[in-house]
Design a protein around this motif. Structure first.
Motif, short mmCIF file in Angstrom:
data_model
loop_
_atom_site.label_atom_id
_atom_site.label_comp_id
_atom_site.label_asym_id
_atom_site.label_seq_id
_atom_site.Cartn_x
_atom_site.Cartn_y
_atom_site.Cartn_z
N LYS A 1 -3.75 3.95 1.69
CA LYS A 1 -5.14 3.75 1.35
C LYS A 1 -5.97 4.63 2.28
CE LYS A 1 -4.51 -0.97 -0.28
NZ LYS A 1 -4.86 -2.41 -0.09
N PRO A 2 -7.21 4.97 1.91
CA PRO A 2 -8.00 5.90 2.75
C PRO A 2 -8.04 5.55 4.24
CG PRO A 2 -9.09 5.62 0.67
CD PRO A 2 -7.93 4.65 0.66
N PRO A 3 -8.30 4.29 4.65
CA PRO A 3 -8.31 4.01 6.10
C PRO A 3 -6.94 4.22 6.74
CG PRO A 3 -9.46 2.29 4.88
CD PRO A 3 -8.74 3.13 3.87
N GLU A 4 -5.87 3.89 6.02
CA GLU A 4 -4.52 4.08 6.55
C GLU A 4 -4.21 5.56 6.71
OE1 GLU A 4 -2.50 0.13 4.44
OE2 GLU A 4 -2.37 2.11 3.48
N PHE A 5 -4.63 6.35 5.75
CA PHE A 5 -4.39 7.79 5.84
C PHE A 5 -5.15 8.39 7.02
CE2 PHE A 5 -5.23 12.24 4.40
CZ PHE A 5 -3.91 12.67 4.41
N ALA A 6 -6.38 7.95 7.22
CA ALA A 6 -7.17 8.45 8.35
C ALA A 6 -6.48 8.14 9.67
CB ALA A 6 -8.57 7.83 8.32
N ASN A 7 -5.98 6.93 9.82
CA ASN A 7 -5.30 6.55 11.06
C ASN A 7 -3.98 7.31 11.22
OD1 ASN A 7 -7.23 4.66 11.93
ND2 ASN A 7 -6.38 3.06 10.60
N PHE A 8 -3.32 7.57 10.11
CA PHE A 8 -2.09 8.37 10.14
C PHE A 8 -2.39 9.77 10.67
CE2 PHE A 8 0.97 11.07 7.58
CZ PHE A 8 2.10 10.74 8.33
N LEU A 9 -3.48 10.37 10.18
CA LEU A 9 -3.89 11.70 10.65
C LEU A 9 -4.24 11.67 12.14
CD1 LEU A 9 -6.24 12.95 7.76
CD2 LEU A 9 -3.87 13.63 8.20
N LEU A 10 -5.00 10.67 12.55
CA LEU A 10 -5.46 10.60 13.93
C LEU A 10 -4.31 10.45 14.91
CD1 LEU A 10 -8.58 8.34 13.33
CD2 LEU A 10 -8.63 10.69 14.17
N ASN A 11 -3.29 9.69 14.53
CA ASN A 11 -2.12 9.54 15.41
C ASN A 11 -1.42 10.87 15.61
OD1 ASN A 11 -2.44 6.79 15.82
ND2 ASN A 11 -1.23 6.22 14.02
N ARG A 12 -1.29 11.65 14.53
CA ARG A 12 -0.64 12.96 14.63
C ARG A 12 -1.52 13.93 15.42
NH1 ARG A 12 2.21 9.77 12.63
NH2 ARG A 12 3.98 10.10 11.22
N TYR A 13 -2.81 13.83 15.21
CA TYR A 13 -3.76 14.71 15.91
C TYR A 13 -3.71 14.46 17.41
CZ TYR A 13 -8.02 17.65 15.63
OH TYR A 13 -8.94 18.67 15.71
N ALA A 14 -3.72 13.20 17.79
CA ALA A 14 -3.71 12.84 19.21
C ALA A 14 -2.49 13.40 19.92
CB ALA A 14 -3.77 11.32 19.36
N ARG A 15 -1.34 13.37 19.26
CA ARG A 15 -0.12 13.89 19.88
C ARG A 15 -0.25 15.37 20.22
NH1 ARG A 15 4.57 11.46 15.87
NH2 ARG A 15 4.02 9.24 16.06
N GLN A 16 -0.82 16.14 19.31
CA GLN A 16 -0.93 17.57 19.53
C GLN A 16 -2.01 17.90 20.56
OE1 GLN A 16 1.36 19.48 18.48
NE2 GLN A 16 2.30 17.95 17.14
N ILE A 17 -3.09 17.15 20.58
CA ILE A 17 -4.12 17.35 21.61
C ILE A 17 -3.51 17.12 22.98
CG2 ILE A 17 -6.27 16.44 22.56
CD1 ILE A 17 -7.12 15.80 19.67
N LEU A 18 -2.73 16.06 23.11
CA LEU A 18 -2.09 15.76 24.40
C LEU A 18 -1.04 16.80 24.75
CD1 LEU A 18 -1.75 11.87 24.22
CD2 LEU A 18 -3.25 13.22 25.71
N ALA A 19 -0.40 17.38 23.76
CA ALA A 19 0.56 18.46 24.02
C ALA A 19 -0.16 19.65 24.67
CB ALA A 19 1.26 18.89 22.74
N LEU A 20 -1.36 19.96 24.18
CA LEU A 20 -2.14 21.05 24.77
C LEU A 20 -2.62 20.68 26.17
CD1 LEU A 20 -4.25 22.05 21.62
CD2 LEU A 20 -2.37 23.34 22.64
N TYR A 21 -2.99 19.44 26.34
CA TYR A 21 -3.42 18.97 27.67
C TYR A 21 -2.26 19.07 28.66
CZ TYR A 21 -5.06 15.76 31.32
OH TYR A 21 -5.42 15.20 32.52
N ASN A 22 -1.07 18.71 28.22
CA ASN A 22 0.08 18.67 29.12
C ASN A 22 0.54 20.05 29.57
OD1 ASN A 22 0.23 15.86 29.13
ND2 ASN A 22 1.59 15.77 27.36
N VAL A 23 0.17 21.09 28.84
CA VAL A 23 0.53 22.44 29.31
C VAL A 23 -0.59 23.06 30.14
CG1 VAL A 23 2.12 22.88 27.41
CG2 VAL A 23 -0.28 23.54 27.17
N GLY A 24 -1.70 22.34 30.35
CA GLY A 24 -2.69 22.81 31.30
C GLY A 24 -4.13 22.91 30.84
N LEU A 25 -4.39 22.87 29.53
CA LEU A 25 -5.78 22.93 29.08
C LEU A 25 -6.52 21.66 29.48
CD1 LEU A 25 -5.38 24.47 25.50
CD2 LEU A 25 -6.45 25.54 27.48
N ARG A 26 -7.79 21.82 29.83
CA ARG A 26 -8.57 20.68 30.32
C ARG A 26 -9.90 20.50 29.59
NH1 ARG A 26 -4.42 19.46 31.55
NH2 ARG A 26 -3.54 18.83 33.57
N LYS A 27 -10.33 21.48 28.83
CA LYS A 27 -11.60 21.37 28.12
C LYS A 27 -11.35 21.45 26.61
CE LYS A 27 -14.24 23.75 31.77
NZ LYS A 27 -15.25 24.81 32.02
#
Length: 357
Positions: free
Chosen positions: A188-214
């Motif tokens: 359902k639309p809210p479930e899909f949004a949360n599914f996207l956000l979980n995947r998004y968060a992982r990749q943002i943190l991957a960039l943070y973990n290699v040194g990006l800060r902004k």
């Protein structure tokens, strides 16, 4: 309020020091790394974006030296933000010329048809999804790391900005295409949004973990109002049902930014409320110089404005360049609001303040 005043003082101090020590064209950031889809695509990162490069002079002349937008009549938002910081146009990751000193000021990894999900846009063929763009960034780091020490690399990344614009394609080229994708059947639309956000968060943190800060992270604009969706709705009006789907995603993305700032105090994560900014333009077009907001400069149904097509002569009066993307005139407004906008546009700070921290 105290935080705002502190950031303002820091901004003023950096402007003074930059002007005095490095000259008027010095940039406060080491580099800008852009991640996203066709909204900021610079061409070369997949077949479709290279095919769609504009041939309307003076656009589309050079991937390195000229405006990089391949789905608008000139500069994209990231081009314009870079100009405000005295940065050169970002070369595309897949451009053979994007090597050596050309990548030191940043790289554009954005790819037409790309989404947060790997499956998004697969019917368009070759593209770099978010996860692949992160891997491509790590390849860039390997090239840059060879020319500087570990300490210098750390400082370089701390002064760099990651600009991220994802999510629209996961709806337009995935969820809203049930004949090709099963996501709307599974979620359902809210479930899909949360599914996207979980995947998004992982990749943002991957960039943070290699040194990006902004991080400057854009929400999804009201895509129900693009010409493509107006045509799908067959009423000429915005597809309200589509816009309503985006609420959970955008609210969740803003909450994610709050959580990231709380849990990673050495970084700064900014949410750009592109939905509200575009909504303001759509609701008050004459205030921004637009007379046409429901049709594309290149016709209602076109993916992009190909060289064989004659665009409208009064491009500055059109909000949309093609069926999906905004004109350079619209991008200039979006870039201005991103760069100097108040907390209702950019939270907790704007792009300019982020650059000078």
């Amino acid at each position: 309020m105290k935080y705002f005043y502190i950031q303002t003082l820091v901004l003023i101090l950096h402007i003074i020091l930059s002007s005095a020590q490095e000259g008027p064209n010095a940039s406060p950031v080491s580099a800008i790394f852009a991640f996203g889809d066709s909204v900021i695509d610079s061409g070369n990162n997949n077949f479709l974006s290279s095919l769609a490069k504009s041939n309307y002079w003076p656009y589309g002349v050079d991937f390195i030296q000229g405006p990089t937008g391949r789905f608008c009549n000139g500069n994209t938002v990231i081009d314009l933000l870079g100009e405000k910081l005295a940065m050169p146009y970002l070369p595309a990751f897949a451009n053979p010329m994007a090597v050596g000193t050309r990548i030191m000021n940043g790289v554009n990894y954005a790819s037409a048809g790309a989404g947060i999900l790997d499956a998004t846009g697969r019917h368009w063929g070759d593209r770099f999804s978010l996860s692949q763009q992160v891997l491509n960034f790590e390849r860039t780091l390997d090239d840059i790391r060879s020319s500087m020490g570990a300490r210098n690399m750390s400082i370089y990344l701390q002064k760099s900005i990651a600009f991220m614009s994802f999510g629209s394609n996961d709806y337009i080229n995935n969820y809203l295409m049930p004949s090709l994708y099963d996501s709307s059947l599974k979620y359902k639309p809210p479930e899909f949004a949360n599914f996207l956000l979980n995947r998004y968060a992982r990749q943002i943190l991957a960039l943070y973990n290699v040194g990006l800060r902004k991080f400057f992270i854009a929400g999804i604009p009201p895509i129900g109002c693009i010409p493509n969706q107006r045509a799908t709705a067959q009423s000429g009006r915005c597809a309200d049902s589509v816009n309503q789907m985006l609420g959970t995603f955008n609210e969740g993305l803003r909450t994610l930014v709050l959580q990231l700032n709380a849990n990673h105090p050495t970084g700064i994560f900014v949410y750009f409320n592109s939905y509200a900014v575009m909504g303001d333009i759509l609701n008050n077009p004459t205030n921004y110089g637009f007379s046409v907001i429901d049709r594309a400069c290149c016709g209602l149904g076109q993916i992009t404005c190909l060289p064989s097509t004659m665009p409208c002569p009064n491009r500055n009066e059109y909000l949309f360049w093609d069926a999906y993307h905004t004109t350079e005139a619209a991008n200039a407004i979006l870039a201005h609001r991103a760069f100097t906008g108040p907390s209702s546009d950019c939270y907790p700070i704007n792009f300019q303040q982020l650059a000078f921290i």
